[in-house]
Design an enzyme around this catalytic site. Structure first.
Site, PDB file in Angstrom:
ATOM      1  NE  ARG A  60      -2.335   1.666   3.326  1.00 21.92           N
ATOM      2  CZ  ARG A  60      -2.133   1.114   4.423  1.00 21.92           C
ATOM      3  NH1 ARG A  60      -2.706   0.023   4.862  1.00 21.92           N
ATOM      4  NH2 ARG A  60      -1.373   1.709   5.663  1.00 21.92           N
ATOM      5  CE1 TYR A 113     -12.632  14.417 -15.784  1.00 27.11           C
ATOM      6  CE2 TYR A 113     -12.326  14.068 -13.735  1.00 27.11           C
ATOM      7  CZ  TYR A 113     -12.726  13.427 -14.762  1.00 27.11           C
ATOM      8  OH  TYR A 113     -13.247  12.186 -14.732  1.00 27.11           O
ATOM      9  CE  LYS A 210      -9.327  10.646 -18.505  1.00 26.26           C
ATOM     10  NZ  LYS A 210      -9.475  11.867 -17.700  1.00 26.26           N
TER      11      LYS A 210
HETATM   12  C1  PLP Z   1     -10.015  12.375 -16.418  1.00 32.23           C
HETATM   13  C2  PLP Z   1      -9.130  13.521 -15.795  1.00 32.23           C
HETATM   14  C3  PLP Z   1      -8.984  13.450 -14.391  1.00 32.23           C
HETATM   15  C4  PLP Z   1      -9.581  12.439 -13.601  1.00 32.23           C
HETATM   16  O1  PLP Z   1      -8.872  11.348 -13.629  1.00 32.23           O
HETATM   17  P1  PLP Z   1      -9.124   9.755 -13.372  1.00 32.23           P
HETATM   18  O2  PLP Z   1      -8.029   9.005 -13.792  1.00 32.23           O
HETATM   19  O3  PLP Z   1     -10.238   9.610 -14.327  1.00 32.23           O
HETATM   20  O4  PLP Z   1      -9.679   9.963 -12.055  1.00 32.23           O
HETATM   21  C5  PLP Z   1      -8.478  14.804 -13.860  1.00 32.23           C
HETATM   22  N1  PLP Z   1      -8.376  15.473 -14.651  1.00 32.23           N
HETATM   23  C6  PLP Z   1      -8.338  15.760 -16.147  1.00 32.23           C
HETATM   24  C7  PLP Z   1      -7.964  17.083 -16.836  1.00 32.23           C
HETATM   25  C8  PLP Z   1      -8.911  14.670 -16.688  1.00 32.23           C
HETATM   26  O5  PLP Z   1      -9.066  14.552 -18.020  1.00 32.23           O
END
Ligand code: PLP
Length: 397
Positions: A60, A113, A210
């Site tokens: 963890r 976001y 992403k």
């Molecule tokens: C998707 C996203 C997040 C959150 O990320 P997760 O991995 O889905 O928790 C935060 N900031 C931006 C700009 C994003 O596109």
């Protein structure tokens, strides 16, 4: 350490964090699933536990595969330290709950976001943390709010989904004058296109889900910056337990080896597609920082090496019904809530970035009902343009 003192970003994407073999000379980073790490020598165990010797104790807290991932992003962002979490929201919430206490104030913008926005409007206020959200590109207003005093200035650039651009260097200076910690969500730009730490911020974070991973098969989050701050965030994250899984870390690492190639292609494609869409009669407006008509174009030129792989556009017929007719016609795009992958992904904010918001909240943020966010994949540009063209032509017929 790499022998070359200043390797370029492509070389770092491939090699950073992987300079040493971890196990049996395997050239690829092993996925270490073991939850705990054993020590025959109790003194050595104690040294590792006290942080006097590098090593791992319990999954963890730290893990060798996860460490390599953090190290790769750290080097790409030119940071002192990095730590990770299970998701982008995991790192964002860990960061805000680490750095803010009751009575503190955070200044941010309206276009963060959707999940981050929810932290600002729903969760932080429950802990008596004051949140002020400014108009995203009103730099004077942000500076004025920051000057009133705040502990954290939280920015995102380019933003989701209308790809607004914030002058990071300017606001980092304003934040520091007020004694605030300045944070940038760099998910849309990636370290290939933009390094906020070089523009003066204290911390830079990513949803690794992403572009960093790039293959839409692993969730992850990462934050880099000053060691003193990153250590505090790590400490909270090891306790809240939002740990990045070693298998996810491996997939993210594997994806990152081609980060520079993907981003180069996506930058190039996105600009051509934005130009194409701008000239199409069914399209009302195109949002892309690479277009000269974009309000943040000059700032983007100064602070970014490329304009990124995400654009959005508004259909002339500004209804959700138009989106309903258009989206299913795209052949080379997943209609899905994600971005930054090798496949093109398209979707309206109502089901993607701002699914957590009501229609009224979206309208207040200036997000049109017919907006489509288009995350350009690595397909051939001419095929994507042809695909968009047939789908746009079909909705007027
Ligand atoms: C998707 C996203 C997040 C959150 O990320 P997760 O991995 O889905 O928790 C935060 N900031 C931006 C700009 C994003 O596109």
């Amino acid at each position: 350490m790499l022998s070359n003192k200043h390797p370029n970003l492509g070389t770092l994407s491939v090699w950073a964090g992987e300079e040493e073999y971890l196990m049996q000379n395997a050239t690829q980073v092993p996925v270490v699933h073991s939850v705990s790490f054993g020590y025959k020598n109790v003194d050595e165990w104690l040294q590792v536990a006290l942080g006097q010797k590098s090593g791992h104790i319990y999954g963890r807290n730290t893990n060798p595969t996860v460490h390599v991932f953090e190290e790769k992003v750290r080097q790409l962002e030119g940071a002192e330290a990095a730590t990770s979490a299970a998701t982008g929201m995991g790192i964002i919430s860990s960061t805000l709950f680490t750095l803010l206490s009751p009575g503190d104030r955070v200044v941010s913008v309206k276009d963060t976001y959707g999940g981050t926005n929810k932290l600002f409007i729903e969760f932080l206020p429950r802990f008596q943390i004051e949140v002020t959200l400014c108009d995203t590109i009103d730099h004077e207003a942000i500076e004025a709010e920051v000057a009133k005093g705040c502990q954290v200035l939280y920015l995102e650039s380019p933003t989701n989904p209308t790809v607004k651009v914030i002058d990071i260097a300017r606001l980092a200076e304003a934040g520091h004058e007020a004694g605030a910690i300045v944070i940038v969500d760099n998910t849309f730009a990636t370290p290939i296109n933009q390094n906020p730490l070089h523009l003066g911020t204290d911390l830079v974070l990513h949803s690794a889900t992403k572009f960093l991973g790039g293959h839409a098969d692993a969730l992850g989050g990462v934050i880099c910056g000053k060691k003193e701050l990153v250590d505090q965030i790590y400490h909270f994250r090891e306790i809240n337990g939002a740990t990045l899984h070693p298998m996810a870390a491996y997939l993210l690492l594997r994806g990152m080896k081609t980060l520079h190639l993907r981003i180069r292609q996506q930058n190039e494609s996105a600009l051509k597609i934005a130009r194409f869409l701008s000239s199409h009669p069914v399209v009302e407006r195109v949002f892309y920082p690479g277009l000269e008509s974009h309000k943040g174009h000059e700032i983007a030129r100064r602070q970014m090496r490329g304009f990124g792989g995400v654009l959005s556009f508004e259909l002339k017929e500004n209804t959700f019904e138009a989106v309903r007719r258009f989206l299913p016609r795209l052949r080379y795009a997943h209609a899905a809530a994600n971005l930054g992958a090798v496949e093109t992904i398209a979707g309206p904010p109502a089901t993607t970035s701002h699914v957590e918001c009501t229609a009224e909240e979206r309208a207040a943020m200036g997000i049109p009902e017919s907006l489509i966010r288009y995350s350009v994949g690595v397909e051939d540009t001419e095929d994507l343009i042809a695909d968009l063209e047939q789908a746009l032509n079909a909705i007027v017929l």
